[in-house]
Structures are given as C-alpha cells and as structure tokens.
Design a protein around this motif. Structure first.
Motif, PDB file in Angstrom:
ATOM      1  N   UNK A   1       0.830  -1.205   0.000  1.00  0.00           N
ATOM      2  CA  UNK A   1       0.000   0.000   0.000  1.00  0.00           C
ATOM      3  C   UNK A   1       0.865   1.256   0.000  1.00  0.00           C
ATOM      4  N   UNK A   2       0.407   2.290  -0.744  1.00  0.00           N
ATOM      5  CA  UNK A   2       1.194   3.523  -0.782  1.00  0.00           C
ATOM      6  C   UNK A   2       1.223   4.190   0.590  1.00  0.00           C
ATOM      7  N   UNK A   3       2.312   4.860   0.926  1.00  0.00           N
ATOM      8  CA  UNK A   3       2.406   5.527   2.221  1.00  0.00           C
ATOM      9  C   UNK A   3       1.717   6.880   2.123  1.00  0.00           C
ATOM     10  N   UNK A   4       0.621   7.087   2.890  1.00  0.00           N
ATOM     11  CA  UNK A   4      -0.028   8.393   2.817  1.00  0.00           C
ATOM     12  C   UNK A   4       0.864   9.467   3.461  1.00  0.00           C
ATOM     13  N   UNK A   5       0.712  10.681   2.979  1.00  0.00           N
ATOM     14  CA  UNK A   5       1.493  11.783   3.566  1.00  0.00           C
ATOM     15  C   UNK A   5       0.844  12.170   4.884  1.00  0.00           C
ATOM     16  N   UNK A   6       1.248  11.493   5.961  1.00  0.00           N
ATOM     17  CA  UNK A   6       0.625  11.750   7.264  1.00  0.00           C
ATOM     18  C   UNK A   6       1.160  13.034   7.867  1.00  0.00           C
ATOM     19  N   UNK A   7       0.259  13.870   8.417  1.00  0.00           N
ATOM     20  CA  UNK A   7       0.783  15.022   9.131  1.00  0.00           C
ATOM     21  C   UNK A   7       1.520  14.514  10.360  1.00  0.00           C
ATOM     22  N   UNK A   8       2.650  15.124  10.729  1.00  0.00           N
ATOM     23  CA  UNK A   8       3.376  14.624  11.894  1.00  0.00           C
ATOM     24  C   UNK A   8       2.524  14.877  13.134  1.00  0.00           C
ATOM     25  N   UNK A   9       2.411  13.856  14.011  1.00  0.00           N
ATOM     26  CA  UNK A   9       1.553  14.018  15.180  1.00  0.00           C
ATOM     27  C   UNK A   9       2.084  15.130  16.076  1.00  0.00           C
ATOM     28  N   UNK A  10       1.144  15.881  16.660  1.00  0.00           N
ATOM     29  CA  UNK A  10       1.588  16.993  17.492  1.00  0.00           C
ATOM     30  C   UNK A  10       1.625  16.557  18.943  1.00  0.00           C
ATOM     31  N   UNK A  11       2.751  16.789  19.587  1.00  0.00           N
ATOM     32  CA  UNK A  11       2.880  16.393  20.993  1.00  0.00           C
ATOM     33  C   UNK A  11       2.851  17.622  21.871  1.00  0.00           C
ATOM     34  N   UNK A  12       2.369  17.414  23.102  1.00  0.00           N
ATOM     35  CA  UNK A  12       2.398  18.479  24.099  1.00  0.00           C
ATOM     36  C   UNK A  12       3.411  18.105  25.172  1.00  0.00           C
ATOM     37  N   UNK A  13       4.292  19.035  25.491  1.00  0.00           N
ATOM     38  CA  UNK A  13       5.287  18.825  26.546  1.00  0.00           C
ATOM     39  C   UNK A  13       5.125  19.907  27.603  1.00  0.00           C
ATOM     40  N   UNK A  14       5.511  19.580  28.824  1.00  0.00           N
ATOM     41  CA  UNK A  14       5.505  20.575  29.903  1.00  0.00           C
ATOM     42  C   UNK A  14       6.934  20.805  30.376  1.00  0.00           C
ATOM     43  N   UNK A  15       7.323  22.073  30.467  1.00  0.00           N
ATOM     44  CA  UNK A  15       8.626  22.441  31.030  1.00  0.00           C
ATOM     45  C   UNK A  15       8.377  22.940  32.454  1.00  0.00           C
ATOM     46  N   UNK A  16       9.071  22.359  33.413  1.00  0.00           N
ATOM     47  CA  UNK A  16       8.895  22.775  34.812  1.00  0.00           C
ATOM     48  C   UNK A  16      10.192  23.391  35.325  1.00  0.00           C
ATOM     49  N   UNK A  17      10.251  24.741  35.409  1.00  0.00           N
ATOM     50  CA  UNK A  17      11.446  25.338  35.998  1.00  0.00           C
ATOM     51  C   UNK A  17      11.433  25.095  37.507  1.00  0.00           C
ATOM     52  N   UNK A  18      12.467  24.436  37.997  1.00  0.00           N
ATOM     53  CA  UNK A  18      12.524  24.075  39.422  1.00  0.00           C
ATOM     54  C   UNK A  18      13.920  24.339  39.967  1.00  0.00           C
TER      55      UNK A  18
END
Ligand code: C5P
Length: 254
Positions: free
Chosen positions: A5-22
C-alpha cells in the motif's frame, strides 16, 4: 501497513510537553531545602508538580529544569516516584534566572513537540481540568494562553521606597480589569521559542513567559484559573497546601 500500500502523507503528530522550571532556591519560604524539594503530604513539591502535568492525557513529556548542580539528584528523585505510563521525562540543569532556566528547558524539547506548557514547580496542586483547558485553547489556535483569576484585593501602584517606609500611591487600576496569573501557561512552541530567543535577560529576567510573548506583539489570552493552582511562596502557603491535600485525600482517596 502492507508493503504494497502507498504511504499516505501523514501530518506529523503533534505532541504536548511541559517544562517545569525548578531551579530556584525559594528563599521567601525560609532557610532549608530548595523549595521544589520541600515535602507536601510527605512527597516533594516537584513530584506533585510533575504529576499534575502528567495527569493530562495530552502531556507525553515533562522536562524538569533542576538547580545547575542538582540534575542527577533530581533525576534520582523522579525515578523513585511513579508517573503515568504515557509520560516520559528528562531532567536538565537550569540557569541563574527563571528565564534562563525555561530557555534551557525549551532547548531540550524534541522536534515533534508543537504545544509547550511552562509550569512552576511552586504550583504543585493545579487541577488537571485547568491544565487541559490551557492545552485546548492553544490547540484551538491561541499562540499564548494563561490561566488567571480575578483579584480579591484592590491593587495600588506605588513609588517603591525603603522597606517599611510610607510609599506614595501613583494609581489605582480598576480591579475588575485585573487578573492574577497562574501556571501552566500554554504556548504554540514556535511563539515561545521566538520570545525566548529575542527577549534578552534583563536583571533578574522575566518572571512570566506570556509577558515575553506580549513584548513580541503576539496576542495572549486568559482562561479561568483555579484557586488550588496557587503558588507556594511563603510559610503560610505550605499550611494551605497541606490542607488542600488533606481535603483531597478525604474526598477521593487521592
Ligand atoms: O522564585 P519564584 O517563585 O518566582 O520562582 C518561580 C519558579 O521558577 C520556581 O519553580 C523556581 O524553581 C523557578 N526558577 C528556576 N530557575 C531560577 C529561578 C527560579 O527554575 N534560576
């Protein structure tokens, strides 16, 4: 997928990250252990803050910014506490100011992260609904989102003088237009990185990431915050935080 099967042009999945300044010392809380490592209900404040971010299904990575010489110790600490399976974490050494610490956290983000939360370790009890509301507003298109609450106190702008000496009042802003801002603040990654790249560290540096985005001229919006997202700054805040935890334990066995 089958090799035929042809590879569809998938949008790259969007991830959410948290930065915790400590990386702060938390001197206003009094002498002793760095603030983020103080215990609340027997568990370090930082662990509560990491868990508060990981409680959101959307957050798949937490970047903890440790004191410059304390990254291995902080990593050991987090290794010793359970986190949800969907959450990875990394620990990086911080800088001399909060602004520098956040920048160092942003530098550690992988390419596939498109939404970034910045959350103070000093706000260990923020409820997951507040975290999710911030993420949703960013995903809906706002470049910068801050949770905030109306003020109980009227606020005066003064000409600061010697500590304890009377200070002349310059103005009284209309209270109904003021909000006290909390964290996590949420950003489109590109917008936040641009702010941290273009706003220079001045003196003690910026204490508010959204303020840096405002300096770029981008729109920042406020969503409702939560009274349990208060910042543990002074000794009395620790008493309040213990009481909130005790109430949660009594209510739902948290
Ligand atoms: O001191 P304050 O309460 O405003 O700090 C807010 C947050 O920024 C805290 O979580 C603190 O640990 C962090 N911070 C940091 N690096 C610094 C100073 C503060 O990560 N150099």
């Amino acid at each position: 997928m089958s090799p035929m099967s042809p590879t569809p042009a998938e949008p790259s999945p969007s991830r959410t990250a948290a930065v915790i300044p400590a990386a702060g010392r938390g001197v206003r809380l009094g002498p002793g252990t760095p603030k983020a490592l103080r215990a609340l209900g027997g568990t370090p404040m930082l662990i509560h803050a990491v868990r508060a971010m990981a409680a959101s299904r959307a957050v798949t990575l937490v970047v903890v910014v440790a004191p410059p010489d304390g990254a291995p110790e902080v990593k050991n600490l987090i290794d010793g506490h359970a986190l949800p399976e969907h959450t990875d974490y990394v620990v990086v050494p911080g800088g001399a100011t909060r602004q520098e610490s956040v920048k160092l956290g942003l530098d550690a983000l992988p390419d596939d992260v498109s939404v970034v939360l910045v959350h103070d370790a000093a706000r260990p009890l923020v409820p997951v609904d507040t975290v999710d509301a911030v993420i949703e507003a960013v995903r809906d298109g706002a470049p910068a989102v801050v949770p905030a609450l109306p003020l109980a106190d009227t606020v005066k702008e003064v000409e600061p003088g010697e500590p304890g000496a009377p200070e002349p009042v310059l103005s009284t802003p209309v209270r109904a237009r003021l909000r006290a801002v909390q964290t996590p603040q949420g950003f489109d990654r590109h917008t936040l990185v641009k702010a941290h790249t273009s706003v220079a560290v001045d003196g003690e540096g910026a204490t508010d990431d959204a303020g840096m985005v405002e300096q770029l001229g981008s729109q920042v919006v406020v969503v409702p915050g939560h009274e349990e997202a208060f910042k543990v700054t002074r000794p009395l805040d620790l008493v309040l935080a213990e009481a909130v935890l005790a109430r949660r334990r009594a209510n739902d066995g948290f």
